[in-house]
Scaffold this motif. Structure first.
Motif, PDB file in Angstrom:
ATOM      1  N   ALA A 118      -4.940   5.677  44.296  1.00  0.00           N
ATOM      2  CA  ALA A 118      -5.215   5.420  45.433  1.00  0.00           C
ATOM      3  C   ALA A 118      -5.113   5.427  46.919  1.00  0.00           C
ATOM      4  O   ALA A 118      -6.114   4.904  47.451  1.00  0.00           O
ATOM      5  CB  ALA A 118      -4.838   3.497  45.473  1.00  0.00           C
ATOM      6  N   GLY A 119      -4.381   6.275  46.627  1.00  0.00           N
ATOM      7  CA  GLY A 119      -3.978   6.648  48.485  1.00  0.00           C
ATOM      8  C   GLY A 119      -5.171   8.077  48.683  1.00  0.00           C
ATOM      9  O   GLY A 119      -5.193   7.970  49.846  1.00  0.00           O
ATOM     10  N   ALA A 120      -5.294   9.101  47.570  1.00  0.00           N
ATOM     11  CA  ALA A 120      -6.250  10.389  47.634  1.00  0.00           C
ATOM     12  C   ALA A 120      -7.006   9.797  48.115  1.00  0.00           C
ATOM     13  O   ALA A 120      -7.494  10.979  49.723  1.00  0.00           O
ATOM     14  CB  ALA A 120      -5.649  11.237  46.292  1.00  0.00           C
ATOM     15  N   GLY A 121      -8.255   9.311  48.129  1.00  0.00           N
ATOM     16  CA  GLY A 121      -9.088   8.325  48.750  1.00  0.00           C
ATOM     17  C   GLY A 121      -9.314   7.805  50.130  1.00  0.00           C
ATOM     18  O   GLY A 121     -10.130   8.918  50.794  1.00  0.00           O
ATOM     19  N   LEU A 122      -8.485   8.031  50.398  1.00  0.00           N
ATOM     20  CA  LEU A 122      -8.273   7.085  51.787  1.00  0.00           C
ATOM     21  C   LEU A 122      -7.746   7.834  53.263  1.00  0.00           C
ATOM     22  O   LEU A 122      -7.998   7.653  54.039  1.00  0.00           O
ATOM     23  CB  LEU A 122      -7.279   5.915  51.915  1.00  0.00           C
ATOM     24  N   THR A 123      -6.701   8.846  52.841  1.00  0.00           N
ATOM     25  CA  THR A 123      -6.246  10.328  53.251  1.00  0.00           C
ATOM     26  C   THR A 123      -8.004  10.673  54.053  1.00  0.00           C
ATOM     27  O   THR A 123      -8.305  11.470  52.788  1.00  0.00           O
ATOM     28  CB  THR A 123      -5.434  10.678  52.992  1.00  0.00           C
ATOM     29  N   ARG A 124      -8.214  11.614  54.860  1.00  0.00           N
ATOM     30  CA  ARG A 124      -8.084  12.195  55.944  1.00  0.00           C
ATOM     31  C   ARG A 124      -7.464  13.313  56.593  1.00  0.00           C
ATOM     32  O   ARG A 124      -7.844  14.440  56.976  1.00  0.00           O
ATOM     33  CB  ARG A 124      -8.407  11.346  57.023  1.00  0.00           C
ATOM     34  N   ASP A 125      -6.445  13.972  56.045  1.00  0.00           N
ATOM     35  CA  ASP A 125      -5.400  14.944  56.190  1.00  0.00           C
ATOM     36  C   ASP A 125      -5.781  15.271  55.117  1.00  0.00           C
ATOM     37  O   ASP A 125      -5.103  15.468  54.106  1.00  0.00           O
ATOM     38  CB  ASP A 125      -4.102  13.896  56.720  1.00  0.00           C
ATOM     39  N   VAL A 126      -5.450  16.893  55.206  1.00  0.00           N
ATOM     40  CA  VAL A 126      -5.393  17.073  54.037  1.00  0.00           C
ATOM     41  C   VAL A 126      -3.886  17.450  53.104  1.00  0.00           C
ATOM     42  O   VAL A 126      -3.374  18.032  52.054  1.00  0.00           O
ATOM     43  CB  VAL A 126      -5.743  18.200  54.214  1.00  0.00           C
ATOM     44  N   PRO A 127      -2.886  18.151  54.095  1.00  0.00           N
ATOM     45  CA  PRO A 127      -1.336  18.279  53.631  1.00  0.00           C
ATOM     46  C   PRO A 127      -1.215  16.643  53.297  1.00  0.00           C
ATOM     47  O   PRO A 127      -0.261  16.615  51.799  1.00  0.00           O
ATOM     48  CB  PRO A 127      -0.516  18.416  54.665  1.00  0.00           C
ATOM     49  N   ALA A 128      -1.566  15.385  53.582  1.00  0.00           N
ATOM     50  CA  ALA A 128      -1.468  14.510  52.919  1.00  0.00           C
ATOM     51  C   ALA A 128      -2.198  14.591  51.734  1.00  0.00           C
ATOM     52  O   ALA A 128      -1.619  13.638  50.675  1.00  0.00           O
ATOM     53  CB  ALA A 128      -1.836  13.755  53.701  1.00  0.00           C
ATOM     54  N   LEU A 129      -3.238  14.616  51.454  1.00  0.00           N
ATOM     55  CA  LEU A 129      -3.684  14.631  50.108  1.00  0.00           C
ATOM     56  C   LEU A 129      -3.469  15.436  49.719  1.00  0.00           C
ATOM     57  O   LEU A 129      -3.182  14.966  48.142  1.00  0.00           O
ATOM     58  CB  LEU A 129      -5.674  14.931  50.757  1.00  0.00           C
ATOM     59  N   ALA A 130      -2.900  16.687  50.042  1.00  0.00           N
ATOM     60  CA  ALA A 130      -1.942  17.710  48.565  1.00  0.00           C
ATOM     61  C   ALA A 130      -1.011  16.860  48.109  1.00  0.00           C
ATOM     62  O   ALA A 130      -0.543  16.435  46.793  1.00  0.00           O
ATOM     63  CB  ALA A 130      -1.540  18.486  49.491  1.00  0.00           C
ATOM     64  N   LEU A 131      -0.163  16.459  48.723  1.00  0.00           N
ATOM     65  CA  LEU A 131       1.241  15.366  48.791  1.00  0.00           C
ATOM     66  C   LEU A 131       1.272  14.424  47.739  1.00  0.00           C
ATOM     67  O   LEU A 131       1.234  14.339  46.389  1.00  0.00           O
ATOM     68  CB  LEU A 131       1.929  15.219  49.718  1.00  0.00           C
ATOM     69  N   LEU A 132      -0.165  14.039  48.044  1.00  0.00           N
ATOM     70  CA  LEU A 132      -0.728  12.571  47.166  1.00  0.00           C
ATOM     71  C   LEU A 132      -1.492  13.242  45.422  1.00  0.00           C
ATOM     72  O   LEU A 132      -0.756  12.556  44.413  1.00  0.00           O
ATOM     73  CB  LEU A 132      -2.213  11.882  47.685  1.00  0.00           C
TER      74      LEU A 132
END
Length: 296
Positions: A192-206
């Motif tokens: 749910a959070g992965a599609g909302l993030t615009r930051d690649v490191p945060a996306l990788a964590l999710l």
């Protein structure tokens, strides 16, 4: 049924034998970790080799590894359990459809496996296309390079490895139901959070969090099926399990990727993630919630 002497000695000494639930879960975790690690190391080595000697030579080496693996299978020796010599006779003359029906009947009669199969059908529909969605998000919505895609997928492999290493102690402490339900709830929130993030490191964590949840739940499910299914039926039950719960997968992939093309990643990931959380919540009202499911 007679048991080999070594497991009996291990049980008397207080150590679990190889058919103990903790040992089965740990072994499956090690297999998952090896597979995930190979999924990261293999492409890296392939890229280095291709850069050094060219893609044709790299493909030749890749083909050679398949031949080496096939050769290695000749040295694998399977132990036939004592008292199971009549199993081949019971299979004689069975058509593939009959084999599948035998597995389906076993799944239906076991309350936990029956519920797992149904719930996983919905989860497969919701998640089977997520890798493509994550790649699309990085490349087209965030405008990042192939290297960023590689970092995100490597993080996913890291999440799977972490799950493989932690699943045995987690299941031993919490039990099957809490591990399976909690893993998919965590994975759903990560999606749910992965599609909302615009930051690649945060996306990788999710994405790693989603892979961690899916890996832990998958190992728990696989181990439970091996523990409660009689050995002569295991192949047929496994075949039926994968056939049934994967049936909605192609449709789910088409719906998920089509929706992303039309509406974007954020709402689709939010819907898919919350759908996973809803399935996990529903599981708390089913036999899946049991910490220690029996043979049925």
């Amino acid at each position: 049924m007679a048991r080999p002497r070594l497991p009996a000695l291990l049980v008397r000494s207080g150590r679990p034998g190889p058919d103990h639930p903790a040992q089965i879960t740990r072994a499956n975790g090690q297999l998952y970790a090896t597979y995930a690690a190979a999924g990261v190391v293999g492409p890296v080595l392939a890229g280095l080799l291709s850069g050094a000697v060219g893609p044709a030579a790299a493909l030749a080496v890749d083909a050679g590894t398949f031949a080496l693996s096939a050769l290695g299978l000749f040295f694998v020796r399977l132990r036939v359990p004592a008292g199971s010599s009549s199993a081949p006779a019971t299979r004689a003359g069975l058509a593939p459809r009959s084999d599948l029906l035998v597995g389906v009947r076993f799944l239906w009669r076991h309350p936990v496996l029956r519920t797992l199969t149904i719930l996983l059908s919905f989860l497969t529909f919701l998640t089977i296309g997520l890798t493509d969605v994550f790649i699309y998000h990085v490349k087209h919505e965030l405008g990042r390079s192939d290297s960023a895609v590689g970092h995100v997928l490597a993080a996913a492999a890291g999440g799977t490895i972490a799950a493989a290493l932690l699943v045995a102690p987690a299941r031993r402490r919490l039990g099957f139901g809490p591990c399976w339900i909690g893993a998919y709830a965590l994975g759903g929130l990560a999606v749910a959070g992965a599609g909302l993030t615009r930051d690649v490191p945060a996306l990788a964590l999710l994405v790693a969090g989603y892979a961690f949840g899916a890996g832990m739940a998958g190992i728990c499910s696989l181990s439970l099926r091996q523990q409660v299914t009689p050995a002569p039926l295991l192949g047929r039950v496994t075949s039926a399990f994968w056939t049934l719960h994967s049936a909605l997968g192609p449709l789910g992939a088409a719906v998920l990727t089509g929706a992303v093309a039309r509406y974007g990643t954020a709402p689709v990931c939010l819907a898919a993630g919350l759908g996973c959380v809803a399935v996990a919540a529903l599981a708390t009202a089913t036999p899946v919630r049991s910490p220690h499911p029996g043979p049925g």
